[in-house]
Design a protein around this motif. Structure first.
Motif, PDB file in Angstrom:
ATOM      1  N   LEU A 160      10.062  -5.467  -8.105  1.00 53.52           N
ATOM      2  CA  LEU A 160       9.683  -4.281  -7.531  1.00 53.52           C
ATOM      3  C   LEU A 160      10.744  -3.166  -7.866  1.00 53.52           C
ATOM      4  CD1 LEU A 160       8.599  -5.157  -3.758  1.00 53.52           C
ATOM      5  CD2 LEU A 160       7.120  -4.696  -5.820  1.00 53.52           C
ATOM      6  N   ASP A 161      12.030  -3.790  -7.968  1.00 53.34           N
ATOM      7  CA  ASP A 161      12.987  -2.710  -8.525  1.00 53.34           C
ATOM      8  C   ASP A 161      12.842  -2.120  -9.932  1.00 53.34           C
ATOM      9  OD1 ASP A 161      14.432  -2.732  -6.299  1.00 53.34           O
ATOM     10  OD2 ASP A 161      15.781  -4.383  -7.187  1.00 53.34           O
ATOM     11  N   ASN A 162      12.243  -2.799 -10.959  1.00 52.70           N
ATOM     12  CA  ASN A 162      11.773  -2.699 -12.203  1.00 52.70           C
ATOM     13  C   ASN A 162      10.344  -1.397 -11.987  1.00 52.70           C
ATOM     14  OD1 ASN A 162      13.047  -4.123 -14.827  1.00 52.70           O
ATOM     15  ND2 ASN A 162      13.104  -5.199 -12.930  1.00 52.70           N
ATOM     16  N   PHE A 163       9.508  -2.013 -11.127  1.00 45.55           N
ATOM     17  CA  PHE A 163       8.267  -0.951 -11.012  1.00 45.55           C
ATOM     18  C   PHE A 163       8.977   0.374 -10.460  1.00 45.55           C
ATOM     19  CE2 PHE A 163       5.021  -4.582 -10.328  1.00 45.55           C
ATOM     20  CZ  PHE A 163       4.982  -4.892 -11.748  1.00 45.55           C
ATOM     21  N   ALA A 164       9.667   0.308  -9.571  1.00 46.56           N
ATOM     22  CA  ALA A 164      10.269   1.717  -8.933  1.00 46.56           C
ATOM     23  C   ALA A 164      11.023   2.539 -10.075  1.00 46.56           C
ATOM     24  CB  ALA A 164      11.194   1.348  -7.705  1.00 46.56           C
ATOM     25  N   THR A 165      11.715   1.781 -11.042  1.00 43.81           N
ATOM     26  CA  THR A 165      12.450   2.220 -11.866  1.00 43.81           C
ATOM     27  C   THR A 165      11.867   3.010 -13.063  1.00 43.81           C
ATOM     28  OG1 THR A 165      14.360   0.815 -11.662  1.00 43.81           O
ATOM     29  CG2 THR A 165      14.326   2.229 -13.713  1.00 43.81           C
ATOM     30  N   TYR A 166      10.461   2.177 -13.485  1.00 45.72           N
ATOM     31  CA  TYR A 166       9.656   2.644 -14.630  1.00 45.72           C
ATOM     32  C   TYR A 166       8.547   3.183 -13.593  1.00 45.72           C
ATOM     33  CZ  TYR A 166       7.601   3.145 -19.095  1.00 45.72           C
ATOM     34  OH  TYR A 166       6.739   3.614 -19.956  1.00 45.72           O
ATOM     35  N   THR A 167       8.433   4.505 -13.228  1.00 45.10           N
ATOM     36  CA  THR A 167       7.242   4.802 -12.694  1.00 45.10           C
ATOM     37  C   THR A 167       5.885   4.839 -13.566  1.00 45.10           C
ATOM     38  OG1 THR A 167       7.842   7.133 -12.676  1.00 45.10           O
ATOM     39  CG2 THR A 167       8.671   5.991 -10.794  1.00 45.10           C
TER      40      THR A 167
ATOM     41  N   GLN B 141       3.243  -1.601 -18.076  1.00 46.08           N
ATOM     42  CA  GLN B 141       3.016  -0.162 -18.272  1.00 46.08           C
ATOM     43  C   GLN B 141       1.686   0.178 -18.033  1.00 46.08           C
ATOM     44  OE1 GLN B 141       5.027   1.818 -21.812  1.00 46.08           O
ATOM     45  NE2 GLN B 141       5.234  -0.238 -22.433  1.00 46.08           N
ATOM     46  N   ASP B 142       0.679  -0.697 -17.875  1.00 47.99           N
ATOM     47  CA  ASP B 142      -0.819  -0.497 -17.533  1.00 47.99           C
ATOM     48  C   ASP B 142      -0.985  -0.401 -15.995  1.00 47.99           C
ATOM     49  OD1 ASP B 142      -3.714  -1.714 -16.679  1.00 47.99           O
ATOM     50  OD2 ASP B 142      -3.744  -0.668 -18.826  1.00 47.99           O
TER      51      ASP B 142
ATOM     52  N   LYS C  29       9.558  -5.666   4.750  1.00 47.88           N
ATOM     53  CA  LYS C  29      10.110  -4.633   4.084  1.00 47.88           C
ATOM     54  C   LYS C  29       9.381  -4.509   2.704  1.00 47.88           C
ATOM     55  CE  LYS C  29      14.666  -4.343   6.501  1.00 47.88           C
ATOM     56  NZ  LYS C  29      15.878  -4.539   6.133  1.00 47.88           N
ATOM     57  N   HIS C  30       9.373  -5.821   2.157  1.00 45.29           N
ATOM     58  CA  HIS C  30       8.524  -5.789   0.712  1.00 45.29           C
ATOM     59  C   HIS C  30       7.087  -5.327   0.798  1.00 45.29           C
ATOM     60  CE1 HIS C  30      11.950  -7.536  -1.086  1.00 45.29           C
ATOM     61  NE2 HIS C  30      11.833  -9.120  -0.625  1.00 45.29           N
ATOM     62  N   GLN C  31       6.694  -5.542   1.958  1.00 47.90           N
ATOM     63  CA  GLN C  31       5.193  -5.014   2.360  1.00 47.90           C
ATOM     64  C   GLN C  31       5.081  -3.682   2.087  1.00 47.90           C
ATOM     65  OE1 GLN C  31       3.227  -6.205   6.000  1.00 47.90           O
ATOM     66  NE2 GLN C  31       1.462  -6.844   4.882  1.00 47.90           N
ATOM     67  N   GLU C  32       5.915  -2.953   2.902  1.00 43.11           N
ATOM     68  CA  GLU C  32       6.020  -1.520   3.078  1.00 43.11           C
ATOM     69  C   GLU C  32       6.481  -0.671   1.717  1.00 43.11           C
ATOM     70  OE1 GLU C  32       4.680   0.423   5.271  1.00 43.11           O
ATOM     71  OE2 GLU C  32       4.037  -1.362   6.495  1.00 43.11           O
ATOM     72  N   ARG C  33       7.004  -1.506   0.977  1.00 38.83           N
ATOM     73  CA  ARG C  33       7.649  -0.989  -0.398  1.00 38.83           C
ATOM     74  C   ARG C  33       6.566  -0.977  -1.409  1.00 38.83           C
ATOM     75  NH1 ARG C  33      12.822  -3.103  -3.881  1.00 38.83           N
ATOM     76  NH2 ARG C  33      12.926  -1.316  -5.520  1.00 38.83           N
ATOM     77  N   ILE C  34       5.706  -1.930  -1.278  1.00 39.07           N
ATOM     78  CA  ILE C  34       4.683  -2.160  -2.076  1.00 39.07           C
ATOM     79  C   ILE C  34       3.533  -1.362  -1.842  1.00 39.07           C
ATOM     80  CG2 ILE C  34       2.775  -3.817  -2.760  1.00 39.07           C
ATOM     81  CD1 ILE C  34       4.430  -6.198  -2.297  1.00 39.07           C
ATOM     82  N   PHE C  35       3.440  -0.843  -0.640  1.00 38.02           N
ATOM     83  CA  PHE C  35       2.372   0.153  -0.230  1.00 38.02           C
ATOM     84  C   PHE C  35       2.793   1.529  -0.566  1.00 38.02           C
ATOM     85  CE2 PHE C  35       0.889  -2.569   3.681  1.00 38.02           C
ATOM     86  CZ  PHE C  35      -0.482  -2.436   3.008  1.00 38.02           C
ATOM     87  N   ARG C  36       4.201   1.843  -0.660  1.00 36.18           N
ATOM     88  CA  ARG C  36       4.512   3.058  -1.135  1.00 36.18           C
ATOM     89  C   ARG C  36       4.420   2.936  -2.614  1.00 36.18           C
ATOM     90  NH1 ARG C  36       8.894   2.159   2.338  1.00 36.18           N
ATOM     91  NH2 ARG C  36      10.362   1.381   0.905  1.00 36.18           N
ATOM     92  N   LEU C  37       4.648   2.138  -3.496  1.00 38.76           N
ATOM     93  CA  LEU C  37       4.653   2.218  -4.940  1.00 38.76           C
ATOM     94  C   LEU C  37       2.913   2.194  -5.276  1.00 38.76           C
ATOM     95  CD1 LEU C  37       6.863  -0.810  -5.968  1.00 38.76           C
ATOM     96  CD2 LEU C  37       7.027   1.616  -6.213  1.00 38.76           C
ATOM     97  N   LEU C  38       2.151   1.612  -4.409  1.00 35.31           N
ATOM     98  CA  LEU C  38       0.820   1.738  -4.764  1.00 35.31           C
ATOM     99  C   LEU C  38       0.208   3.225  -4.476  1.00 35.31           C
ATOM    100  CD1 LEU C  38      -0.643  -1.536  -3.100  1.00 35.31           C
ATOM    101  CD2 LEU C  38      -0.939  -0.870  -5.645  1.00 35.31           C
ATOM    102  N   GLU C  39       0.936   4.079  -3.570  1.00 30.64           N
ATOM    103  CA  GLU C  39       0.408   5.428  -3.355  1.00 30.64           C
ATOM    104  C   GLU C  39       0.818   6.084  -4.754  1.00 30.64           C
ATOM    105  OE1 GLU C  39       2.481   6.748  -0.022  1.00 30.64           O
ATOM    106  OE2 GLU C  39       1.067   5.716   1.512  1.00 30.64           O
ATOM    107  N   GLY C  40       1.627   5.737  -5.489  1.00 29.88           N
ATOM    108  CA  GLY C  40       2.104   6.559  -6.630  1.00 29.88           C
ATOM    109  C   GLY C  40       1.232   6.310  -7.708  1.00 29.88           C
ATOM    110  N   ILE C  41       0.026   5.171  -7.937  1.00 34.47           N
ATOM    111  CA  ILE C  41      -0.548   4.959  -8.683  1.00 34.47           C
ATOM    112  C   ILE C  41      -1.879   5.470  -8.617  1.00 34.47           C
ATOM    113  CG2 ILE C  41      -1.536   2.911  -9.909  1.00 34.47           C
ATOM    114  CD1 ILE C  41       0.406   0.927  -9.024  1.00 34.47           C
TER     115      ILE C  41
END
Length: 587
Positions: free
Chosen positions: A284-291, A324-325, A366-378
């Motif tokens: 998740l850190d790498n997903f957040a770094t490379y948006t 990256q996909d 915490k991991h669950q909520e973080r994944i939700f936030r990352l999915l909102e940016g896709i």
């Protein structure tokens, strides 16, 4: 009569009945069985199966075997279901089962044996027979006393699916599942995965150690996985998202927890949960770094397309492109959410599962909520996708609770007519009238009433209310004024461009046409786009008035000639026609 003699006689009766249609064949079989001494008592359907039923069932199966063998021995083997005798035999077996002549599961056992004697391609045609008779199959597998027929149906369909290939016969597999969903009730436990088992055979294999040139390059750089960056197959994308070999192994190593999350609940030392939480944090850190927005700007990838991943490609040369996909990233993070939801919902855990500590539950949340936030940016529609995903997970919790309660039947049961309250005619109207009286008393005050209700309406004079409006003459004048405006603007001598004319204003044109409809609805046929709407109406009206004027002038000329003598002098009493009487235009 011995059992063997009765069996042979039953076979002959069934063989003869299969030559007829289903209805006539059932009647013929019934009469022949009565001649053989069969009682065909319907009360036997609720008792143990008798020898008589076994004899008739065995005869059906033997005749089917004969027909299938006969079709397979032809020079050009054909599908047995194409034989009308086989279709009639199956229909007669269904009729006999519903009439309690034979065991309830016999038609399904016969169909099962039919599939066993056919190839996979022939089964695809034969399965259409069951799809066309869903109602009959549903009657055979009703809940309660017919549990054996349900087991026979499941055995028939499961055996067929085990023979089929998931790659070449995928469509037929889907048809079988849809058929079971239509036939079996919603509360059927065989289709809800009651024990919560996972598909442990789906193992994702990946490269745990480098080989060839990559191994030598790793040794040259010191042998640390964290510092060794993998190369992409696409040189244009190389260097955009650097993926280390350590991240590669961590990312694909999470798959062993995804295909069997029960492993995390069987370790009393919580080693697996700690390892999974640590690996998930790294990914998740790498997903957040490379948006994803950076990826789209640099690579041109978009998520405006639909994909399905039947299997993952785990090559080290593809992992950079995969991460990256946007679709792949969304697919993987949804998998993470499913596993986290399973771990946080204690109601679906197996009986011998360990209980998670408060620290572990907080970390997973915490991991669950973080994944939700990352999915909102896709993109596209990330926020809507997350809202839908939350709703789906909520329904999954309800589904797990329902299974925990042993899948109780939630279908509606309507009471008998005697228990239902009788509907009194006029009750609804009384309620509406009472509400109307209350509304009038509160809001329809005399001051409000006088402001918008006319005297005719207050007095109840229906004739006056339905009479023509007093301003009808004014409307005629307005129409004449509007048409004169259209006529003047359409005149070429005025040099008014078409886009600046009133006729080009849709609202003004619509109001004029509505006013014209009060006088002559036929004018709408001339208000077309080809005739330039109101200009076509004006042209039609002018042409009509011109023709009427010519007729009036002709009649006046004839009258003038008749009023003259032979020398051209007017006769006595004859008056010349006035010029103003030549054309009369009515509003």
């Amino acid at each position: 009569m011995s059992v063997f003699e009765k069996l042979e006689g039953t076979k002959d009766a069934i063989r003869a009945a299969s030559q007829l249609s289903a209805e006539k064949g059932a009647e013929s079989l019934h009469s022949d069985l009565l001649k053989l001494g069969c009682t065909l008592d319907k009360d036997k359907a609720t008792t143990a199966e008798s020898e008589e039923e076994e004899c008739i069932a065995l005869a059906f199966r033997m005749i089917l075997e004969e027909l299938v063998t006969e079709n397979n021995k032809k020079e050009i083997p054909s599908t047995a279901i194409d034989d009308p005798r086989v279709v009639a035999l199956l229909d007669i077996a269904t009729h006999a089962a519903l009439a309690a002549w034979v065991p309830r599961q016999l038609p399904l056992m016969v169909v099962h044996e039919l599939f066993e004697g056919q190839t996979a391609r022939q089964c695809e045609t034969a399965f259409g027979y069951m799809e066309k008779r869903v109602d009959q199959m549903r009657k055979l597998t009703e809940a309660g006393e017919h549990k054996y027929s349900q087991a026979a149906l499941l055995r028939c369909c499961n055996t067929l699916m085990q023979r089929l290939s998931k790659s070449s016969n995928l469509l037929l597999c889907g048809r079988v599942l849809m058929f079971l969903a239509h036939v079996l009730p919603l509360s059927e436990k065989s289709g809800v995965n009651l024990k919560g088992e996972f598909n442990k055979a789906n193992v994702t294999e990946f490269e745990e150690a480098l080989e060839g040139g990559e191994k030598e390059r790793l040794a040259e750089q010191g042998g640390r996985d964290e510092d060794f960056m993998l190369k992409s197959t696409d040189e244009k994308l190389d260097g955009q998202m650097e993926v280390s070999f350590h991240l590669y192994k961590t990312f694909w190593g999470l798959q062993r927890y995804l295909h069997d999350p029960s492993v995390l609940l069987s370790d009393k030392s919580n080693t697996h949960i700690d390892e999974m939480s640590k690996s998930l944090s790294l990914v998740l850190d790498n997903f957040a770094t490379y948006t994803l927005s950076d990826a789209e700007e640099m690579t041109g990838h978009t998520a405006d397309r639909e994909f399905f991943f039947p299997g993952f490609l785990t090559s080290t040369k593809l992992v950079s492109l995969e991460l990256q996909d946007p679709t792949f990233r969304r697919h993987v993070m949804v998998q993470y959410l499913i596993v986290l939801h399973y771990l946080l919902d204690a109601s679906v855990h197996p009986p011998k599962a360990i209980e998670l500590t408060k620290k572990h539950r907080d970390d997973l949340a915490k991991h669950q909520e973080r994944i939700f936030r990352l999915l909102e940016g896709i993109p596209p529609k990330g926020t809507q996708f997350v809202a839908t995903l939350r709703r789906v997970l909520e329904r999954e919790s309800n589904w797990g609770g329902w299974k925990k309660q042993k899948c109780f039947d939630f279908s509606r049961t309507w009471p008998d007519d005697q228990d239902r309250p009788l509907l009194q005619v006029g009750d609804k109207r009384k309620e509406i009238d009472a509400a109307a009286v209350t509304w009038k008393r509160r809001f329809l005050t005399p001051k409000v009433k006088d402001s918008f209700i006319s005297e005719a309406c207050a007095a109840g004079n229906i004739l006056e209310m339905c009479s023509a409006k007093a301003n009808k003459d004014n409307v005629a004048e307005q129409i004449q004024t509007r048409l004169n405006t259209v006529r003047e603007e359409a005149d070429p001598e005025n040099y008014i461009e078409e886009e600046y004319r009133k006729n080009s204003i849709p609202c003004w044109r619509w109001v004029t046409l509505r006013m014209l409809s009060c006088f002559d609805i036929n004018l709408f046929s001339y208000a077309t786009a080809e005739n330039k709407f109101l200009e076509g109406v004006v042209e039609h009206m002018d042409g009509k008035l011109k023709k009427e004027g010519e007729k009036v002038d002709g009649k006046s000329e004839e009258g003038g000639k008749e009023g003259q003598e032979g020398d051209g002098t007017p006769r006595e009493g004859a008056e010349p026609a006035a010029k103003g009487d030549a054309m009369e235009v009515k509003g």
